[in-house]
Design a protein around this motif. Sequence first.
Motif, PDB file in Angstrom:
ATOM      1  N   ARG A   1    -104.165 -26.078  30.635  1.00 13.84           N
ATOM      2  CA  ARG A   1    -103.313 -26.707  31.653  1.00 13.84           C
ATOM      3  C   ARG A   1    -102.254 -25.714  32.101  1.00 13.84           C
ATOM      4  NH1 ARG A   1    -102.996 -31.769  32.962  1.00 13.84           N
ATOM      5  NH2 ARG A   1    -104.061 -32.380  31.036  1.00 13.84           N
ATOM      6  N   ILE A   2    -102.130 -25.577  33.413  1.00 15.47           N
ATOM      7  CA  ILE A   2    -101.060 -24.792  34.019  1.00 15.47           C
ATOM      8  C   ILE A   2    -100.735 -25.443  35.348  1.00 15.47           C
ATOM      9  CG2 ILE A   2    -102.784 -23.122  34.848  1.00 15.47           C
ATOM     10  CD1 ILE A   2    -100.516 -21.023  34.904  1.00 15.47           C
ATOM     11  N   GLY A   3     -99.458 -25.689  35.617  1.00 13.75           N
ATOM     12  CA  GLY A   3     -99.119 -26.549  36.737  1.00 13.75           C
ATOM     13  C   GLY A   3     -99.296 -28.000  36.336  1.00 13.75           C
ATOM     14  N   ILE A   4     -99.812 -28.818  37.227  1.00 14.01           N
ATOM     15  CA  ILE A   4    -100.080 -30.220  36.904  1.00 14.01           C
ATOM     16  C   ILE A   4    -101.448 -30.378  36.257  1.00 14.01           C
ATOM     17  CG2 ILE A   4    -100.348 -32.547  37.886  1.00 14.01           C
ATOM     18  CD1 ILE A   4     -98.482 -31.680  40.166  1.00 14.01           C
TER      19      ILE A   4
ATOM     20  N   ILE B   1     -91.135 -32.182  42.272  1.00  9.04           N
ATOM     21  CA  ILE B   1     -91.128 -32.937  41.024  1.00  9.04           C
ATOM     22  C   ILE B   1     -92.214 -34.000  41.090  1.00  9.04           C
ATOM     23  CG2 ILE B   1     -89.824 -34.574  39.598  1.00  9.04           C
ATOM     24  CD1 ILE B   1     -87.298 -33.013  40.316  1.00  9.04           C
ATOM     25  N   TYR B   2     -93.098 -33.996  40.108  1.00  2.59           N
ATOM     26  CA  TYR B   2     -94.206 -34.952  40.028  1.00  2.59           C
ATOM     27  C   TYR B   2     -94.059 -35.780  38.755  1.00  2.59           C
ATOM     28  CZ  TYR B   2     -98.964 -36.749  39.402  1.00  2.59           C
ATOM     29  OH  TYR B   2    -100.051 -37.561  39.203  1.00  2.59           O
ATOM     30  N   ILE B   3     -94.052 -37.096  38.915  1.00  2.00           N
ATOM     31  CA  ILE B   3     -93.956 -38.023  37.780  1.00  2.00           C
ATOM     32  C   ILE B   3     -95.263 -38.814  37.715  1.00  2.00           C
ATOM     33  CG2 ILE B   3     -92.638 -39.846  36.668  1.00  2.00           C
ATOM     34  CD1 ILE B   3     -91.031 -37.281  37.066  1.00  2.00           C
ATOM     35  N   GLY B   4     -96.012 -38.657  36.613  1.00  2.00           N
ATOM     36  CA  GLY B   4     -97.348 -39.221  36.506  1.00  2.00           C
ATOM     37  C   GLY B   4     -97.382 -40.713  36.218  1.00  2.00           C
ATOM     38  N   LYS B   5     -98.569 -41.251  36.277  1.00  2.00           N
ATOM     39  CA  LYS B   5     -98.820 -42.670  36.041  1.00  2.00           C
ATOM     40  C   LYS B   5     -98.303 -43.098  34.670  1.00  2.00           C
ATOM     41  CE  LYS B   5    -102.680 -45.920  35.579  1.00  2.00           C
ATOM     42  NZ  LYS B   5    -104.164 -46.048  35.551  1.00  2.00           N
TER      43      LYS B   5
ATOM     44  N   PRO C   1     -89.367 -26.714  39.857  1.00  2.00           N
ATOM     45  CA  PRO C   1     -90.583 -27.510  39.854  1.00  2.00           C
ATOM     46  C   PRO C   1     -90.883 -28.076  38.467  1.00  2.00           C
ATOM     47  CG  PRO C   1     -91.127 -25.180  39.945  1.00  2.00           C
ATOM     48  CD  PRO C   1     -89.645 -25.266  40.079  1.00  2.00           C
ATOM     49  N   PHE C   2     -91.415 -29.306  38.480  1.00  2.00           N
ATOM     50  CA  PHE C   2     -91.583 -30.040  37.225  1.00  2.00           C
ATOM     51  C   PHE C   2     -92.728 -31.028  37.366  1.00  2.00           C
ATOM     52  CE2 PHE C   2     -90.624 -33.958  34.813  1.00  2.00           C
ATOM     53  CZ  PHE C   2     -90.593 -33.454  33.526  1.00  2.00           C
ATOM     54  N   SER C   3     -93.464 -31.213  36.278  1.00  2.00           N
ATOM     55  CA  SER C   3     -94.524 -32.217  36.229  1.00  2.00           C
ATOM     56  C   SER C   3     -94.451 -32.968  34.914  1.00  2.00           C
ATOM     57  CB  SER C   3     -95.900 -31.558  36.364  1.00  2.00           C
ATOM     58  OG  SER C   3     -96.934 -32.491  36.100  1.00  2.00           O
ATOM     59  N   LEU C   4     -94.533 -34.284  35.003  1.00  2.00           N
ATOM     60  CA  LEU C   4     -94.582 -35.158  33.829  1.00  2.00           C
ATOM     61  C   LEU C   4     -95.897 -35.905  33.876  1.00  2.00           C
ATOM     62  CD1 LEU C   4     -92.900 -36.175  31.374  1.00  2.00           C
ATOM     63  CD2 LEU C   4     -92.106 -38.044  32.847  1.00  2.00           C
ATOM     64  N   GLY C   5     -96.755 -35.668  32.889  1.00  2.00           N
ATOM     65  CA  GLY C   5     -98.100 -36.213  32.914  1.00  2.00           C
ATOM     66  C   GLY C   5     -98.166 -37.696  32.602  1.00  2.00           C
ATOM     67  N   GLU C   6     -99.350 -38.240  32.748  1.00  2.00           N
ATOM     68  CA  GLU C   6     -99.589 -39.665  32.515  1.00  2.00           C
ATOM     69  C   GLU C   6     -99.146 -40.077  31.110  1.00  2.00           C
ATOM     70  OE1 GLU C   6    -103.293 -42.889  32.262  1.00  2.00           O
ATOM     71  OE2 GLU C   6    -103.596 -40.939  33.234  1.00  2.00           O
ATOM     72  N   GLY C   7     -98.359 -41.151  31.046  1.00  2.00           N
ATOM     73  CA  GLY C   7     -97.954 -41.707  29.761  1.00  2.00           C
ATOM     74  C   GLY C   7     -96.948 -40.873  28.992  1.00  2.00           C
TER      75      GLY C   7
ATOM     76  N   THR D   1     -91.435 -26.316  34.553  1.00  2.00           N
ATOM     77  CA  THR D   1     -91.874 -26.950  33.309  1.00  2.00           C
ATOM     78  C   THR D   1     -92.950 -27.986  33.572  1.00  2.00           C
ATOM     79  OG1 THR D   1     -89.816 -26.562  32.100  1.00  2.00           O
ATOM     80  CG2 THR D   1     -91.129 -28.451  31.415  1.00  2.00           C
ATOM     81  N   THR D   2     -93.973 -27.967  32.722  1.00  2.00           N
ATOM     82  CA  THR D   2     -95.040 -28.958  32.732  1.00  2.00           C
ATOM     83  C   THR D   2     -95.037 -29.693  31.398  1.00  2.00           C
ATOM     84  OG1 THR D   2     -96.476 -27.707  34.225  1.00  2.00           O
ATOM     85  CG2 THR D   2     -97.546 -29.296  32.744  1.00  2.00           C
ATOM     86  N   ILE D   3     -94.926 -31.017  31.462  1.00  2.00           N
ATOM     87  CA  ILE D   3     -95.067 -31.866  30.281  1.00  2.00           C
ATOM     88  C   ILE D   3     -96.369 -32.637  30.455  1.00  2.00           C
ATOM     89  CG2 ILE D   3     -94.013 -33.634  28.839  1.00  2.00           C
ATOM     90  CD1 ILE D   3     -92.367 -31.026  29.114  1.00  2.00           C
ATOM     91  N   GLY D   4     -97.375 -32.292  29.675  1.00  2.00           N
ATOM     92  CA  GLY D   4     -98.699 -32.866  29.856  1.00  2.00           C
ATOM     93  C   GLY D   4     -98.795 -34.317  29.423  1.00  2.00           C
TER      94      GLY D   4
END
Length: 351
Positions: free
Chosen positions: A26-29, A156-160, A173-179, A192-195
């Motif tokens: 995983r890199i990015g979202i 900024i992306y906030i997942g399901k 830039p930031f991504s927060l993955g599902e759950g 930062t990416t949080i899977g």
Amino acid sequence: MVFLNDKEVRQHLFPFTEVRPTSDIRIGILTIREKWEGLLGQPVQVVGDDQQVASPDAALFASNIIPSARFIASLQQDDKTLKKDPDWEAIKILQYPWHIFEWNDWALREDFALVTKDRVGQVIPESVQVINAKDIFIEPGARLSHCMLNASTGPIYIGKDAEVMEGSFIRGPFSLGEGAVVKMGSKIYGATTIGPYCTVGGEIKNCVFFGYSNKAHDGYLGDAVIAEWCNLGAGTSNSNLKNNATDVKVWHNASKDYIRAGMKCGLLMGDYSRAAINTSFNTGTVTGVCANIFGEGLTPKFIPSFTWGSKALSRYEFEKALSDISNWKKLKKRELTDAEAKQLKHIFEQS
């Protein structure tokens, strides 16, 4: 049909390719494989050590190539066949594991454009303070309350079904993955990416968490990559810059030597590894798979797979390791599969 060749590159991306092909990093979202499939609109296949590409019309690419929309546009012709001379300047290549955090800013922006194209996100809650709302996308089921989202420096992306608890500050830039969960009072800088299904807290900067891992408490993590099913105990921090500001040397498993990784590099942690409370990770530390890390002072720069402790580097008993992994998986309502246990047995015997 596109095939991703994993034969030549996996050994250079230790420890993140011990339990997965390079294309599932995983890199990015998204993972590399997900990027290819999303951009092409079709599945791709990964070629392993014992496989051959039979189709004469297949296009074969190294699996450490990170594609972009511009690259795919240069690759495809009007008749949907693939060109032989695409725009190679529109890609990034993972040659070393620290490139994961180095290219993450670029990858987050590329993925944000891909996953949000022609879509409308969930309305930002009134209690959330935002800067540059047009570059914030929130998936259905996500929960945010009394936090700060600053997308002036990147999307900024906030997942399901993800959650950002009150008092948290997030800069893109930031991504927060599902759950996944950002705990109260967290301070997170891009890129930062949080899977998926990770739990994070404290201070984090320019890090990538693949998924199912935790840094749930205070402590600093910067310029780091954390694989799946890892846990960092309360107060754990890494150094990402040497006191004399010279280049960081990082263990490169393929050459069995330390090589220069630039001025900044924090922790590179393989799958299933864990650190006790108040662990202090040395600059540019690499840990293998399933290391149980504890002890006073700075850690060694390289901690092999199935290590117990950090100074004496004792062996982690295999059955004990499997039992501990199973317990951690239960915390996230998952189970250790027979295939995973067999894979871990192979790594244990080779390490």
